[in-house]
Design an enzyme around this catalytic site. Structure first.
Site, PDB file in Angstrom:
ATOM      1  N   GLU A   1     -29.223 -25.175 -36.714  1.00 41.89           N
ATOM      2  CA  GLU A   1     -29.255 -25.091 -35.252  1.00 41.89           C
ATOM      3  C   GLU A   1     -28.518 -26.295 -34.664  1.00 41.89           C
ATOM      4  O   GLU A   1     -28.615 -27.412 -35.173  1.00 41.89           O
ATOM      5  CB  GLU A   1     -30.720 -25.099 -34.793  1.00 41.89           C
ATOM      6  CG  GLU A   1     -30.933 -25.208 -33.293  1.00 41.89           C
ATOM      7  CD  GLU A   1     -32.384 -25.480 -32.926  1.00 41.89           C
ATOM      8  OE1 GLU A   1     -32.813 -25.005 -31.873  1.00 41.89           O
ATOM      9  OE2 GLU A   1     -33.094 -26.162 -33.708  1.00 41.89           O
TER      10      GLU A   1
ATOM     11  N   ASN B   1     -29.001 -21.290 -26.719  1.00 39.85           N
ATOM     12  CA  ASN B   1     -29.027 -21.879 -28.058  1.00 39.85           C
ATOM     13  C   ASN B   1     -28.579 -20.759 -28.999  1.00 39.85           C
ATOM     14  O   ASN B   1     -29.300 -19.778 -29.183  1.00 39.85           O
ATOM     15  CB  ASN B   1     -30.450 -22.349 -28.376  1.00 39.85           C
ATOM     16  CG  ASN B   1     -30.520 -23.210 -29.611  1.00 39.85           C
ATOM     17  OD1 ASN B   1     -29.666 -23.125 -30.491  1.00 39.85           O
ATOM     18  ND2 ASN B   1     -31.562 -24.024 -29.709  1.00 39.85           N
TER      19      ASN B   1
ATOM     20  N   LYS C   1     -31.130 -17.604 -29.117  1.00 36.02           N
ATOM     21  CA  LYS C   1     -32.536 -17.891 -29.414  1.00 36.02           C
ATOM     22  C   LYS C   1     -33.476 -17.193 -28.443  1.00 36.02           C
ATOM     23  O   LYS C   1     -33.303 -17.250 -27.224  1.00 36.02           O
ATOM     24  CB  LYS C   1     -32.745 -19.405 -29.375  1.00 36.02           C
ATOM     25  CG  LYS C   1     -34.092 -19.897 -29.876  1.00 36.02           C
ATOM     26  CD  LYS C   1     -34.059 -21.419 -29.974  1.00 36.02           C
ATOM     27  CE  LYS C   1     -35.351 -22.022 -30.461  1.00 36.02           C
ATOM     28  NZ  LYS C   1     -35.257 -23.500 -30.602  1.00 36.02           N
TER      29      LYS C   1
ATOM     30  N   GLU D   1     -35.972 -28.141 -24.168  1.00 37.31           N
ATOM     31  CA  GLU D   1     -35.266 -26.891 -24.476  1.00 37.31           C
ATOM     32  C   GLU D   1     -35.454 -25.860 -23.375  1.00 37.31           C
ATOM     33  O   GLU D   1     -34.532 -25.101 -23.048  1.00 37.31           O
ATOM     34  CB  GLU D   1     -35.732 -26.320 -25.815  1.00 37.31           C
ATOM     35  CG  GLU D   1     -35.132 -26.980 -27.020  1.00 37.31           C
ATOM     36  CD  GLU D   1     -35.321 -26.135 -28.264  1.00 37.31           C
ATOM     37  OE1 GLU D   1     -34.728 -25.039 -28.341  1.00 37.31           O
ATOM     38  OE2 GLU D   1     -36.072 -26.571 -29.153  1.00 37.31           O
TER      39      GLU D   1
ATOM     40  N   CYS E   1     -34.853 -21.821 -35.278  1.00 37.83           N
ATOM     41  CA  CYS E   1     -35.923 -22.800 -35.144  1.00 37.83           C
ATOM     42  C   CYS E   1     -37.285 -22.176 -34.794  1.00 37.83           C
ATOM     43  O   CYS E   1     -37.929 -21.593 -35.645  1.00 37.83           O
ATOM     44  CB  CYS E   1     -35.529 -23.876 -34.141  1.00 37.83           C
ATOM     45  SG  CYS E   1     -36.472 -25.409 -34.313  1.00 37.83           S
TER      46      CYS E   1
ATOM     47  N   ASN F   1     -34.044 -27.671 -35.947  1.00 32.48           N
ATOM     48  CA  ASN F   1     -34.201 -29.103 -35.695  1.00 32.48           C
ATOM     49  C   ASN F   1     -35.669 -29.297 -35.363  1.00 32.48           C
ATOM     50  O   ASN F   1     -36.121 -28.892 -34.282  1.00 32.48           O
ATOM     51  CB  ASN F   1     -33.371 -29.556 -34.483  1.00 32.48           C
ATOM     52  CG  ASN F   1     -31.897 -29.713 -34.753  1.00 32.48           C
ATOM     53  OD1 ASN F   1     -31.354 -30.796 -34.714  1.00 32.48           O
ATOM     54  ND2 ASN F   1     -31.225 -28.586 -34.996  1.00 32.48           N
TER      55      ASN F   1
END
Length: 374
Positions: A58, A127, A144, A163, A189, A214
């Protein structure tokens, strides 16, 4: 054994050699050229080892920038000076900084999966993961779905996890694609923590799911989970692999990045749920494995024969929008947990032992290499 449950082993297995390209820390001031050179090194190493597919983590092109507040919007939307924020996003892939990666992959005849921050022409921020075949053709893009963290600056945290401010939730869902001789899915993630992620792709016949992450080792809302980060990481991916009869490739960006220690433990997991290859460092490392895609059928046609054994009519509560949420149910039982609409929930008071653990975790971070405070 019945004809229905017998596994066909009469043909040559479909083998896919996969390289999980773990990255170490990326500095806040690292240039794209410097980072891409590290990716190229891992790509070339994978080609020498005979890999068909290299999977990067990621946000593989930049530091994990949501750990800082990088705009002036306060409690509202992104606003003000966004020059640094915007610099972490790609407006096109391949683009000026990533074209060399596509060109080299094509020359080597190796495919790859790359995670990055995407800024669309109409201003949307995602993302994103992109799957590229051995001719450098983009097979699929994934954005994502499960966005963790918080939407506004929370000064009580040692570092931010913004995020939910800097990425939108995707409405595209979890696709599965014909590529590399099999059925390939992608997730990013936090997606790996949700069983629905794997099941939705499992129902589409996924044979290998690629996941970049991450993951900081310090989880500010509940530090009692910190010692379990590695366990939980492998737990969810191994369960997802086994319960859906699919390979799972989990690839980390680990190490101490700008003073924040992140989980490594990149792993390639078989449809049996077993880890067949795992990273041994917290830096740049290539982990390889031969993935027999036909192994998936041993589980898809026996224990997890969805057509035969699933009971979808029993699961409607999972997706029924009229079902009372857990938060609503909890608020009814414990009104003190209710959060007024339009407000952000403050940290829940924690017991003394957890508060002590949080303090010790912060002290540990203070001892780490200092980085910009943003």
């Amino acid at each position: 054994m019945s004809a229905r449950s017998a596994v066909d082993v009469s043909h040559e297995p479909r083998e896919l050699w996969v390289g999980a390209a773990q990255l170490g820390p990326i500095a806040r001031d690292a240039t794209r050229a410097d980072v891409v050179e590290r990716l190229l090194d891992l790509l070339r190493r994978g080609a020498r080892y005979g890999c068909d597919l290299i999977v990067f983590p990621e946000l593989a092109l930049t530091t994990f920038f949501p750990r800082w507040i990088l705009d002036e919007g306060g409690e509202g939307p992104i606003a003000g000076d966004t020059a640094e924020l915007d610099s972490y996003y790609e407006t096109e892939v391949p683009g000026p900084s990533t074209q060399v990666l596509f060109d080299e992959a094509k020359r080597l005849g190796v495919g790859f999966c790359l995670g990055y921050a995407e800024l669309t022409p109409d201003g949307h921020r995602y993302n994103t993961y992109v799957l590229v075949d051995s001719t450098s053709r983009i097979v699929a893009k994934y954005r994502k779905v499960h966005i963790p963290g918080h939407e506004a600056h929370e000064p009580w945290r040692r570092f931010q996890h913004l995020e939910r401010r800097y990425f939108e939730e995707s409405s595209d869902g979890f696709g599965v694609h014909d590529a590399f001789g099999g059925r390939v899915g992608m997730a990013i993630c936090n997606d790996r923590r949700w069983p629905e992620t794997y099941r939705v792709m499992g129902l589409q016949g996924a044979e290998i799911i690629l996941i970049g992450y991450n993951t900081p080792l310090d989880y500010a809302p509940d530090p009692s989970q910190n010692p379990l980060q590695a366990f939980h990481n492998h737990l969810v991916m191994q369960a997802g692999a086994y319960q859906n009869g699919t390979w799972v490739v989990g690839v980390a960006k680990g190490g101490i990045e700008e003073g924040v220690e992140s989980l490594a433990q990149t792993a390639i997991i078989a449809p049996s749920g077993q880890i067949v290859a795992q990273a041994t460092s917290i830096g740049d490392e290539l982990v390889t494995a031969r993935c027999d895609l036909d192994m998936c059928d041993r589980y898809k046609s026996t224990l997890f024969d969805f057509d035969r054994y699933r009971r979808p009519e029993m699961y409607s509560i999972i997706t029924d929008p009229t079902t009372r949420s857990l938060a609503e149910s909890r608020a009814r039982a414990r009104p003190e947990f209710a959060t007024p609409a339009g407000t952000q929930r403050a940290p829940v008071p924690v017991p003394d032992d957890v508060a002590d653990l949080r303090a010790r975790s912060a002290a540990h971070l203070d001892d780490a290499r200092p980085g910009p405070t943003g």
